[in-house]
Design an enzyme around this catalytic site. Structure first.
Site, short mmCIF file in Angstrom:
data_model
loop_
_atom_site.label_atom_id
_atom_site.label_comp_id
_atom_site.label_asym_id
_atom_site.label_seq_id
_atom_site.Cartn_x
_atom_site.Cartn_y
_atom_site.Cartn_z
CG ASP A 1 -0.25 -0.04 2.50
OD1 ASP A 1 0.98 0.22 2.59
OD2 ASP A 1 -1.15 -0.50 3.54
CB SER A 2 0.25 4.75 -1.30
OG SER A 2 -0.79 5.07 -0.26
CG HIS B 1 -8.59 -21.81 12.53
ND1 HIS B 1 -9.14 -23.07 11.80
CD2 HIS B 1 -9.63 -21.00 12.59
CE1 HIS B 1 -10.48 -22.67 11.76
NE2 HIS B 1 -10.89 -21.56 12.19
CG ASP C 1 -5.39 6.89 -1.27
OD1 ASP C 1 -4.41 6.36 -0.61
OD2 ASP C 1 -6.46 6.49 -0.90
CB CYS D 1 -11.35 -26.41 9.53
SG CYS D 1 -9.59 -25.42 9.16
CB CYS E 1 -6.13 -25.38 9.22
SG CYS E 1 -6.61 -25.09 10.59
CG ASP F 1 -5.89 -5.30 2.02
OD1 ASP F 1 -5.31 -4.68 3.42
OD2 ASP F 1 -6.69 -4.25 1.69
CB CYS G 1 -8.77 -27.74 12.47
SG CYS G 1 -9.56 -26.35 12.85
#
Length: 372
Positions: free
Chosen positions: A94-95, A337, A148, A306, A308, A268, A311
Site C-alpha cells: 500500500d502507499s 487457522h 491517496d 476445517c 488446517c 485484504d 484443527c
C-alpha cells in the site's frame, strides 16, 4: 508492457461475481482472492513456508512502516522485499496514505504531500506521491498503490470532493514518478466517500489514466454494512471490466461474500490475524472466542469442517489453555487457522462461481456461519 495483467475466466450468471487470474512477475493469482497482511515484512506469527502451504499466492506489506523501519534503502540493499523476507510469490504494497492519515493530530496535509511525525520516535517526515513511489520502487513489490487522501467517515460533501480531486492530482504525480513499470504495476484508488456522484467523478478521472488495476478506497471505515454494500454496488460498475478490482481493508467472511457478489477480485485486511492474537477464531459455525469457560473441557477441534494444521492437531481446550497462559503458540495456531479458513473460503467461492452456484454457496454459508 505492464507487469501485471488480468485474465477473466468466467462470470456468474445471476450476480456480478467473476472468476479470473492475475498474472504478476512472481506468479499467477486465482481470483477472487484474499491477501494476508504482512505489515512489517512479516505476516504476524506466520512463517512464509506456512503461508505457501495453505495456498497464499500474494501478501500485502506496508510502505509507511517499512519506510520508518528498517528503511527502504536497507531493503533495496538486501535485494528487494521478496528477498529480504524470503517470499518468492507476489507482493502488493500500500502507499502509506491510510497510515499517515490515521495519525490524526500528528500530521498536516498540503498539496505537496503530508508532513507527519513518526509513531516510533516522533521524528518529522514528509510523504508525497513521489516519495511513496520512490519507497515502493525500492521495495520491489509487484503491485504498488497510488498515494491517496483518505477522508474520514463521516465527512461533508465539499471536503470529500476536494479530497478526491487531490487524490487524482496525486495519482498523476505517482504515474510520472513510477520508474519500474516493467516489473511493478501501479494501481489507482477511487475515493468519493458515500456520495454516488463523487464516486463517479473519481472513477472517471482515474480510469482515464489507463492503469493496470484499480482499488476502491474509503469503504469499511466505520459506515453501516448496508451503506457499504450500496456504495460498493455502483463503485464496481464505474471500473473497467478488463482490469482487477481491489476492495481495500475488507476481511470478514460476510463482507468478502458481499464484495465478490458485486464483482470485486481482491481483498485484504488485518482482521483474521489481529483477532487470532486476541483469541478469536473464524469457523464454519461462526466465531469462537477461545477464552470462554465453555471450552475448558472441550476436546474437539476448533472447526469440524476445517483440515488446517491447527484443527487436525489441537483441541479447543488446549488452545484455550495456551491463550490463558499467554503462550506465543496461541497466536501462531489461531493465526494459522484463521488465514487457512479465509483462503479456503475464497477457493470454495471460486469453485462456486465456476459451477454457477455462487448464490447457493453464499446462502448455505450464511445459514451455518451467521453474520460476523
Amino acid at each position: 508492457m505492464t507487469a501485471v495483467k488480468y485474465e477473466l475466466l468466467t462470470k456468474d450468471q445471476r450476480t456480478k461475481a467473476r472468476r479470473g487470474r492475475i498474472h504478476t512477475p512472481h506468479g499467477s493469482i486465482e481470483t477472487p482472492v484474499f491477501m494476508p497482511v504482512g505489515t512489517a515484512a512479516t505476516v504476524k506469527a506466520m512463517r512464509p513456508e506456512e503461508l505457501k502451504e495453505m495456498g497464499a499466492k500474494i501478501i500485502l506489506s506496508n510502505t509507511y512502516h517499512l519506510y520508518l523501519r528498517p528503511g527502504h534503502e536497507i531493503i533495496k540493499e538486501a535485494g528487494g522485499l521478496h528477498k529480504f523476507m524470503n517470499w518468492d510469490k507476489a507482493i502488493l504494497t500500500d502507499s502509506g496514505g491510510f497510515q499517515v492519515f490515521s495519525l490524526g493530530d500528528i500530521r498536516k496535509i498540503t498539496e505537496e504531500g503530508v508532513i507527519f511525525r513518526s509513531h516510533i520516535d516522533g521524528s518529522k517526515h514528509m510523504f508525497s506521491p513521489e516519495k511513496s513511489m520512490e519507497v515502493q520502487n525500492a521495495l520491489g513489490s509487484d503491485i504498488i498503490m497510488a498515494f491517496d487522501e483518505c477522508p474520514p467517515y463521516p465527512s461533508d460533501r465539499s471536503y470529500v470532493k476536494n479530497s478526491l480531486e487531490r487524490t487524482t492530482r496525486w495519482l498523476r504525480r505517482c504515474k510520472e514518478a513510477h520508474k519500474n513499470t516493467e516489473m511493478q504495476s501501479l494501481f489507482g484508488i477511487m475515493q468519493g466517500g458515500m456520495y454516488k456522484d463523487l464516486r463517479y467523478q473519481s472513477a472517471m478521472e482515474i480510469v482515464e489514466m489507463d492503469l493496470p488495476g484499480y482499488a476502491i478506497g474509503g469503504l469499511s471505515v466505520g459506515e453501516p454494512k448496508e451503506l457499504m454494500c450500496e456504495v460498493l454496488a455502483y463503485c464496481v460498475d464505474y471500473l473497467p471490466a478488463d482490469k482487477p478490482r481491489y476492495l481495500m481493508g475488507v476481511g470478514s467472511p460476510d463482507y468478502l461474500l458481499e464484495g465478490v457478489e458485486q464483482g470485486v477480485d481482491m481483498f485484504d485486511c488485518v482482521l483474521p490475524t489481529r483477532i487470532a492474537r486476541n483469541g478469536t477464531a473464524m469457523t464454519s459455525r461462526g466465531k469462537v472466542i477461545i477464552k470462554n469457560a465453555a471450552y475448558e473441557r472441550d476436546f474437539n477441534s476448533l472447526d469440524p469442517e476445517c483440515d488446517c494444521y491447527t484443527c487436525k492437531n489441537y483441541s479447543k481446550a488446549y488452545l484455550r489453555h495456551l491463550y490463558k497462559s499467554n503462550e506465543i503458540l496461541s497466536s501462531m495456531l489461531l493465526t494459522n487457522h484463521n488465514l487457512y479458513f479465509l483462503i479456503k473460503l475464497m477457493e470454495n467461492i471460486r469453485n462456486a462461481i465456476e459451477e454457477d452456484r455462487f448464490l447457493e454457496f453464499k446462502n448455505e454459508f450464511y445459514d451455518k456461519y451467521g453474520y460476523f
